[in-house]
Design a protein around this motif. Structure first.
Motif, mmCIF file in Angstrom:
data_model
loop_
_atom_site.group_PDB
_atom_site.id
_atom_site.type_symbol
_atom_site.label_atom_id
_atom_site.label_comp_id
_atom_site.label_asym_id
_atom_site.label_seq_id
_atom_site.Cartn_x
_atom_site.Cartn_y
_atom_site.Cartn_z
ATOM 1 N N ARG A 1 0.861 -1.188 0.000
ATOM 2 C CA ARG A 1 0.000 0.000 0.000
ATOM 3 C C ARG A 1 0.893 1.232 0.000
ATOM 4 N NH1 ARG A 1 -5.029 -0.048 -1.437
ATOM 5 N NH2 ARG A 1 -5.918 1.185 0.260
ATOM 6 N N VAL B 1 1.303 5.358 0.394
ATOM 7 C CA VAL B 1 0.696 6.535 1.009
ATOM 8 C C VAL B 1 1.253 7.784 0.333
ATOM 9 C CG1 VAL B 1 0.447 7.865 3.143
ATOM 10 C CG2 VAL B 1 0.407 5.354 3.214
ATOM 11 N N THR C 1 -8.158 2.257 -3.720
ATOM 12 C CA THR C 1 -7.671 3.524 -3.166
ATOM 13 C C THR C 1 -8.576 4.006 -2.033
ATOM 14 O OG1 THR C 1 -6.825 4.136 -5.305
ATOM 15 C CG2 THR C 1 -7.247 5.936 -3.802
ATOM 16 N N LEU D 1 -6.903 9.115 3.475
ATOM 17 C CA LEU D 1 -6.458 8.963 4.866
ATOM 18 C C LEU D 1 -6.503 10.296 5.591
ATOM 19 C CD1 LEU D 1 -3.129 6.923 4.458
ATOM 20 C CD2 LEU D 1 -5.404 6.013 4.959
ATOM 21 N N ASP E 1 -4.190 8.701 11.332
ATOM 22 C CA ASP E 1 -3.659 7.437 10.834
ATOM 23 C C ASP E 1 -2.182 7.290 11.229
ATOM 24 O OD1 ASP E 1 -4.544 5.371 8.404
ATOM 25 O OD2 ASP E 1 -2.381 5.576 8.673
ATOM 26 N N ALA F 1 0.157 6.271 9.556
ATOM 27 C CA ALA F 1 1.064 6.692 8.474
ATOM 28 C C ALA F 1 1.446 8.161 8.611
ATOM 29 C CB ALA F 1 0.409 6.450 7.118
ATOM 30 N N GLY G 1 -4.017 12.279 3.150
ATOM 31 C CA GLY G 1 -3.184 11.445 2.280
ATOM 32 C C GLY G 1 -4.079 10.538 1.457
ATOM 33 N N GLU H 1 -4.201 6.572 -0.183
ATOM 34 C CA GLU H 1 -3.527 5.275 -0.093
ATOM 35 C C GLU H 1 -4.007 4.406 -1.239
ATOM 36 O OE1 GLU H 1 -3.369 3.341 3.891
ATOM 37 O OE2 GLU H 1 -3.916 1.530 2.775
ATOM 38 N N TYR H 2 -3.075 3.841 -2.007
ATOM 39 C CA TYR H 2 -3.464 2.990 -3.135
ATOM 40 C C TYR H 2 -2.558 1.760 -3.186
ATOM 41 C CZ TYR H 2 0.594 4.908 -5.659
ATOM 42 O OH TYR H 2 1.863 5.260 -6.031
ATOM 43 N N SER H 3 -2.906 0.828 -4.083
ATOM 44 C CA SER H 3 -2.189 -0.455 -4.146
ATOM 45 C C SER H 3 -1.275 -0.563 -5.354
ATOM 46 C CB SER H 3 -3.186 -1.624 -4.287
ATOM 47 O OG SER H 3 -3.951 -1.789 -3.152
ATOM 48 N N ARG I 1 3.382 0.004 5.269
ATOM 49 C CA ARG I 1 3.043 0.712 4.029
ATOM 50 C C ARG I 1 4.252 1.510 3.550
ATOM 51 N NH1 ARG I 1 -2.177 3.540 6.411
ATOM 52 N NH2 ARG I 1 -1.044 3.093 8.334
ATOM 53 N N TYR J 1 5.764 5.044 1.310
ATOM 54 C CA TYR J 1 5.402 6.426 0.971
ATOM 55 C C TYR J 1 5.817 6.751 -0.449
ATOM 56 C CZ TYR J 1 4.764 7.133 5.976
ATOM 57 O OH TYR J 1 4.340 7.029 7.274
#
Ligand code: FAD
Length: 498
Positions: free
Chosen positions: A89, A91, A123, A126, A131, A133, A144, A146-148, A248, A250
């Motif tokens: 993931r 961020v 997605t 955040l 969070d 992160a 923020g 967050e995606y994969s 995760r 960045y």
């Protein structure tokens, strides 16, 4: 190695592109030989950021074909090798210097949509003030995204492609340089120089997958003048002690518009990269410069609350992207898409030169290469790699943790961290390494960290490992966890095995 062997296809270069093409070709029924002048993945293919990704920023360069193909490959490759490839993931902390939130959200929605996700989570937005992160970041980052995408052990990906090719009948030589390739008798006569001396091979078709050396192979090895197709773009990474505790990664956009990643790495570290600089030196000498170190430290320190300092660096690595020279002005704008150039025909001797590409698109690149090869040699077999497994990956993508648990139960007297490391590197083949040995002392000589003789012997027998660098820096990353004395013991053991 004296008499002239005959093969359908000869592949020059044991990086991700050469090994993927060799694997695909042999699986279709061609006879295949591959030569790598150093170790497998010793060129660019072990120096990547190690992402299986669509490449969010390539959308900004309108590389839609590349992004769509790469996104679709994420779940295909994860399924093929769920031990060495896994979801990650990302961020993206938002700030005033970036595009408006609504535009970024729309871009990520498109990324999700184009990617044809089935298992990767979508997605989400955040709240970085709440969070986890947000914690290691400077105060002030509120939102923020967050995606994969996925992570890959790049050097192991190459070795597993080579292993699978060899399992299917390909001959793979390492430490064997192709010193000459000349058109001859409706094909090619190649001269190889390896540990046992010189050898000649006759091939109907030659694939030049020499990465940064692709022009040199066209010019010096194949004897064609004036090959200037490749643009070498250097990229460097730094590794520092771990900067945050979650799993995760960045993605940071810098003031110059470039992006860098900060990725959890080898349990105890954070990997930060990469740079993008035109490179004119010899690819074998590529190394990080002081200005790249400053750039990466400065860029990461713009985001992290604690500055990243040169003194924090425990390791660096650099590589050169062998991009097709499309005349772009800035290094980061040169196309990341691959270009395949067919040269000659069946009567005169045909070759395919490979430019660019990514780890992510290597399987698709191999399929495209096969289309060109089969347009000359005729079709032998159907496409087959999309549904296939790489060695050790014979379980479902979401089953990794249960595989770790099963291995831990069967080898309950071995450390849990070692069991997990072996599963990550070797998947189901971890059982071949451990065999009937249930206790550490049964695994043979110890070379530091949790490296024992049984693993080293497996790497020599199955993965073309010859030197301590092959073992400590490419088949594993135990170089980060071992010292000079461990390396000396391993060197002595390898010398005695030769
Ligand atoms: P190489 O891996 O360099 O292989 C070519 C091989 O040919 C070498 O091993 C060389 O020794 C051998 N060779 C050369 N001449 C001869 C000869 N005469 N005889 C025998 N052997 C020879 N892609 C992604 O998908 N995700 C990423 O996150 C990513 N990050 C990257 C970050 C950086 C900094 C860089 C540089 C690249 C990154 N890439 C990434 C791209 C990817 O790593 C490369 O596109 C890919 O590794 C190129 O593979 P290759 O097989 O063409 O070249």
């Amino acid at each position: 190695m004296t008499q002239t062997e005959q093969v359908d296809i000869f592949v020059i270069g044991g990086g991700v592109n050469g090994t993927s093409i060799a694997r695909d070709a042999v699986g279709r029924g061609f006879s295949v030989m591959l030569a790598e002048m150093n170790d497998l993945a010793s060129g660019t293919s072990s120096a990547a950021t190690k992402l299986v990704h669509g490449g969010l920023r390539y959308l900004e360069h309108y590389e839609f074909r590349l992004v769509a193909e790469a996104l679709a490959e994420r779940e295909v490759l994860w399924a093929a090798a769920p031990h060495i490839i896994w979801p990650l993931r990302f961020v993206l902390p938002h700030h005033k210097g970036l595009r408006p939130k609504v535009v970024l959200r729309a871009g990520l929605a498109m990324y999700d949509y184009m990617g044809g996700r089935r298992l990767l989570p979508p997605t989400k937005t955040l709240d970085l003030s709440k969070d986890e992160a947000g914690k290691p970041l400077k105060p002030g980052f509120k939102t923020g995204f967050e995606y994969s995408d996925c992570w890959v052990d790049d050097a192991r990906f190459v070795v597993l492609n080579a292993r699978d090719a060899a399992n299917k009948g390909a001959t793979v030589y390492t430490r064997t340089k192709v010193t000459s390739a000349r058109r001859d008798n409706g094909g090619w006569t190649l001269t190889l120089s390896g540990p046992d001396g010189e050898q000649t091979v006759h091939a109907k078709f030659v694939v030049n997958a020499a990465g940064p050396w692709v022009d040199e192979v066209v010019g010096n090895t194949m004897g064609n003048n004036g090959a200037h197709n490749v643009r070498l773009v250097k990229g460097s990474h730094i590794v520092v002690r771990k900067l945050f505790d979650h799993d995760r990664c960045y993605i940071f956009q810098n003031a110059d518009g470039r992006i860098i990643f900060a990725i959890p790495y080898e349990q105890d570290f954070t990997l930060i990269g990469t740079t993008d600089q035109d490179y004119t030196g010899d690819p074998k000498d590529v190394a990080i410069s002081d200005s790249e170190i400053d750039y990466l430290c400065r860029a990461a320190s713009e985001y992290f609350a604690l500055p990243v300092l040169k003194a924090d660096i425990v390791w660096t690595y650099s590589g050169v992207r062998p991009l097709f020279d499309d005349g772009a002005t800035a290094a980061q704008e040169a196309t990341r898409d691959y270009v395949l150039k067919l040269d000659g025909d069946l009567a005169s001797g045909a070759a395919l030169h490979v430019f660019g590409g990514k780890l992510t698109t290597s399987r698709r690149l191999a399929e495209s290469a096969m289309e060109k090869i089969e347009s000359v040699l005729g079709q032998r077999g159907p496409r087959w790699t999309k549904e296939s497994k790489l060695p050790g990956g014979e379980f479902e993508p979401l089953q990794f943790e249960s595989e770790v648990r099963r291995l831990a139960m069967d080898y309950s007297r071995l450390p849990a961290t070692m069991i997990r490391r072996l599963m990550r590197l070797y998947g189901t083949k971890a059982r071949v390494i451990l065999g009937d040995n249930k206790e550490l002392h049964e695994l043979g000589a110890h070379f530091g960290a949790d490296l024992y003789q049984s693993e080293v012997d497996y790497l020599i027998a199955n993965e073309w490992a010859v030197s301590s660098a092959d073992i400590l820096w490419r088949r594993t990353k135990l170089g980060l966890h071992t010292g000079a004395e461990d390396k000396a013991r391993l060197d002595a053991y390898l010398a005695q095995r030769r």
